[in-house]
Each structure stands twice: as structure tokens, then as C-alpha cells.
Enzyme design. Structure first.
Site, mmCIF file in Angstrom:
data_model
loop_
_atom_site.group_PDB
_atom_site.id
_atom_site.type_symbol
_atom_site.label_atom_id
_atom_site.label_comp_id
_atom_site.label_asym_id
_atom_site.label_seq_id
_atom_site.Cartn_x
_atom_site.Cartn_y
_atom_site.Cartn_z
ATOM 1 N N ASP A 73 0.878 -1.156 0.000
ATOM 2 C CA ASP A 73 0.000 0.000 0.000
ATOM 3 C C ASP A 73 0.914 1.203 0.000
ATOM 4 O OD1 ASP A 73 -2.804 0.829 -0.005
ATOM 5 O OD2 ASP A 73 -2.186 1.987 1.741
ATOM 6 N N ASP A 159 4.054 10.457 -10.341
ATOM 7 C CA ASP A 159 5.464 10.596 -10.740
ATOM 8 C C ASP A 159 5.774 11.913 -11.489
ATOM 9 O OD1 ASP A 159 6.782 8.356 -9.648
ATOM 10 O OD2 ASP A 159 6.024 7.050 -11.228
ATOM 11 N N ARG A 185 9.001 1.857 -3.012
ATOM 12 C CA ARG A 185 8.584 0.484 -3.281
ATOM 13 C C ARG A 185 9.805 -0.418 -3.444
ATOM 14 N NH1 ARG A 185 5.669 1.765 -6.954
ATOM 15 N NH2 ARG A 185 3.943 2.251 -5.589
HETATM 16 P P1 IMP Z 1 -2.434 1.683 -3.738
HETATM 17 O O1 IMP Z 1 -2.561 0.906 -5.003
HETATM 18 O O2 IMP Z 1 -3.620 1.671 -2.872
HETATM 19 O O3 IMP Z 1 -1.150 1.375 -3.021
HETATM 20 O O4 IMP Z 1 -2.346 3.193 -4.206
HETATM 21 C C1 IMP Z 1 -1.162 3.787 -4.453
HETATM 22 C C2 IMP Z 1 -1.386 5.093 -5.164
HETATM 23 O O5 IMP Z 1 -0.381 6.003 -4.705
HETATM 24 C C3 IMP Z 1 -1.152 4.971 -6.658
HETATM 25 O O6 IMP Z 1 -2.317 4.722 -7.351
HETATM 26 C C4 IMP Z 1 -0.573 6.328 -6.976
HETATM 27 O O7 IMP Z 1 -1.606 7.253 -7.027
HETATM 28 C C5 IMP Z 1 0.245 6.653 -5.757
HETATM 29 N N1 IMP Z 1 1.614 6.140 -5.887
HETATM 30 C C6 IMP Z 1 2.191 5.157 -5.142
HETATM 31 N N2 IMP Z 1 3.449 4.918 -5.544
HETATM 32 C C7 IMP Z 1 3.668 5.745 -6.577
HETATM 33 C C8 IMP Z 1 4.786 5.925 -7.434
HETATM 34 O O8 IMP Z 1 5.840 5.277 -7.348
HETATM 35 N N3 IMP Z 1 4.631 6.872 -8.377
HETATM 36 C C9 IMP Z 1 3.504 7.590 -8.516
HETATM 37 N N4 IMP Z 1 2.437 7.441 -7.777
HETATM 38 C C10 IMP Z 1 2.508 6.527 -6.795
#
Ligand code: IMP
Length: 205
Positions: A73, A159, A185
Site C-alpha cells: 500500500d 510521478d 517500493r
Molecule cells: P495503492 O494501489 O492503494 O497502493 O495506491 C497507491 C497510489 O499512490 C497509486 O495509485 C498512486 O496514485 C500513488 N503512488 C504510489 N506509488 C507511486 C509511485 O511510485 N509513483 C507515482 N504514484 C505513486
């Protein structure tokens, strides 16, 4: 000692899967998406932290699949906006709003805010539920600041507006292998890689 033969990653986000497979290459264990593993579960992501949400996802899938399940997450915390969008990063302005709109909105909310107050970080929690049902959660961050316009076309999500000071460009302008080296990540998954190797070396299988 029996080795772990596959990892099921609890995500549907294709941008993430691409990054994750690349990062976990060093482990030499195939990483399957839920779709590839033929698993469909409704996951209610109602945790109050990145860690809780990662664990909820991993446990929900493990309950159906068994084996080793990983989930992450992640999100963007902008200090000037009281750490918004935070755990709501994917849901910010609605799941179906484009990232171009989300990014322009965030830049708009930072109008007139100087460089030193534009600090932000990407956070990632990775949870593992092991074949024996035990779990581990790790967290890592990448510190940076929010730019004044979108730049770059690599990566995904936020990003294009996230500047990594060490390189002076956005994470969307970095080559994928450089981003993976620096990213929240990448760091969290490498930490988890060590936990998985420890599990393989332990007796509790
Ligand atoms: P999750 O899928 O619930 O973990 O949501 C993570 C959200 O955070 C993604 O959909 C992006 O909006 C944002 N996010 C997380 N990691 C990144 C990254 O490495 N680059 C850009 N956005 C990110």
C-alpha cells in the site's frame, strides 16, 4: 529446506506489477498477479495506515490462495497539505479521475508555496503472509518535493510532479531502473526480500 516456488502479489495495478517484477528479479521466484493466479476477491481497504491496508490486502488473498502472498500500500504525502493525499492517493478526487487532473489539482493547491515548503514523500508498506499464516510488514519512503508542472512520461500516478532532489528531475523522467533503486517500493520490497529469505531458512514451514 523446501523453497518458495511462487509469490502472488495482491494488486491489479499494471504499472506497479511491472515495477515489482523488475525489483524482485534478484529473488529468482516468479511473481504472479492475482489475475495470473486465477484469484478474485473483493478487498475492503479500510485500514487507517499504509501498513494496515497492505496487511488487509495480503490476508484477503492468502485466505483464498494460501502460499506466499505479498501486497503493498503506497501513496504520496505532501507536507504543506497535512500529508494529503496519503492513504487516499489512489482515491483522491475519485478513482476515475485522470492523474493529469489529480496532478494539476495538487499543483494548484500549492500555488505560491515556495520550494522549501513543497516537501513530500512517497511511502510504501509491504506486507507478506507466509505459507504458515504468519505475517511481516515493512515500510520505506522516498523524500522529494512537488514541482510546478508535470514532467516526464515514465512511471505512473503522481510521478510527473514528484521531484527527486538528488537528480533534479521528476521520478517520471528517471529511467525505470534508477527509480526502482531509489523508490519507496524498491526499498520496501528489498527489505521484504530479506524477510522471505529468512523465512526460507527457518524451520516454520
Ligand atoms: P495503492 O494501489 O492503494 O497502493 O495506491 C497507491 C497510489 O499512490 C497509486 O495509485 C498512486 O496514485 C500513488 N503512488 C504510489 N506509488 C507511486 C509511485 O511510485 N509513483 C507515482 N504514484 C505513486
Amino acid at each position: 529446506m523446501p523453497k518458495i516456488e511462487k509469490i502472488i502479489f495482491a494488486t491489479k495495478n499494471k504499472g506497479k506489477v511491472r515495477e515489482i517484477s523488475e525489483i524482485l528479479k534478484f529473488m529468482d521466484i516468479p511473481v504472479l498477479t492475482m489475475e495470473e493466479a486465477g484469484i478474485e476477491v473483493e478487498i475492503v481497504e479500510n485500514g487507517k495506515s499504509f501498513e494496515e491496508n497492505a496487511l488487509i490486502k495480503a490476508k484477503s488473498v492468502h485466505a483464498v490462495s494460501g502460499g506466499l502472498v505479498l501486497a503493498d500500500d503506497s501513496g504520496l504525502e505532501i507536507d504543506y497539505l497535512n500529508k494529503e493525499p496519503g492513504i487516499y492517493s489512489a482515491r483522491y478526487m475519485g478513482e476515475n479521475t485522470s492523474y493529469h487532473e489529480k496532478n494539476m489539482n495538487l499543483i494548484g493547491r500549492l500555488e505560491g508555496v515556495p520550494d522549501d515548503k513543497r516537501t513530500a514523500r512517497f511511502v510504501c508498506a509491504v506486507a507478506a503472509v507466509f505459507p504458515d499464516g504468519t505475517h511481516k510488514v515493512v515500510r520505506a519512503t522516498m523524500e522529494g518535493r512537488i514541482g510546478y508542472k508535470e514532467a516526464g512520461s515514465n512511471g505512473f500516478g503522481y510521478d510527473p510532479i514528484f521531484i527527486l532532489p538528488k537528480y533534479g528531475v521528476t521520478t517520471a523522467e528517471l529511467a525505470p531502473e534508477v527509480k526502482n533503486q531509489e523508490s519507496h517500493r524498491g526499498k520496501a520490497l528489498r527489505l521484504m526480500g530479506k524477510e522471505i529469505m529468512d523465512y526460507e531458512d527457518s524451520d516454520n514451514k
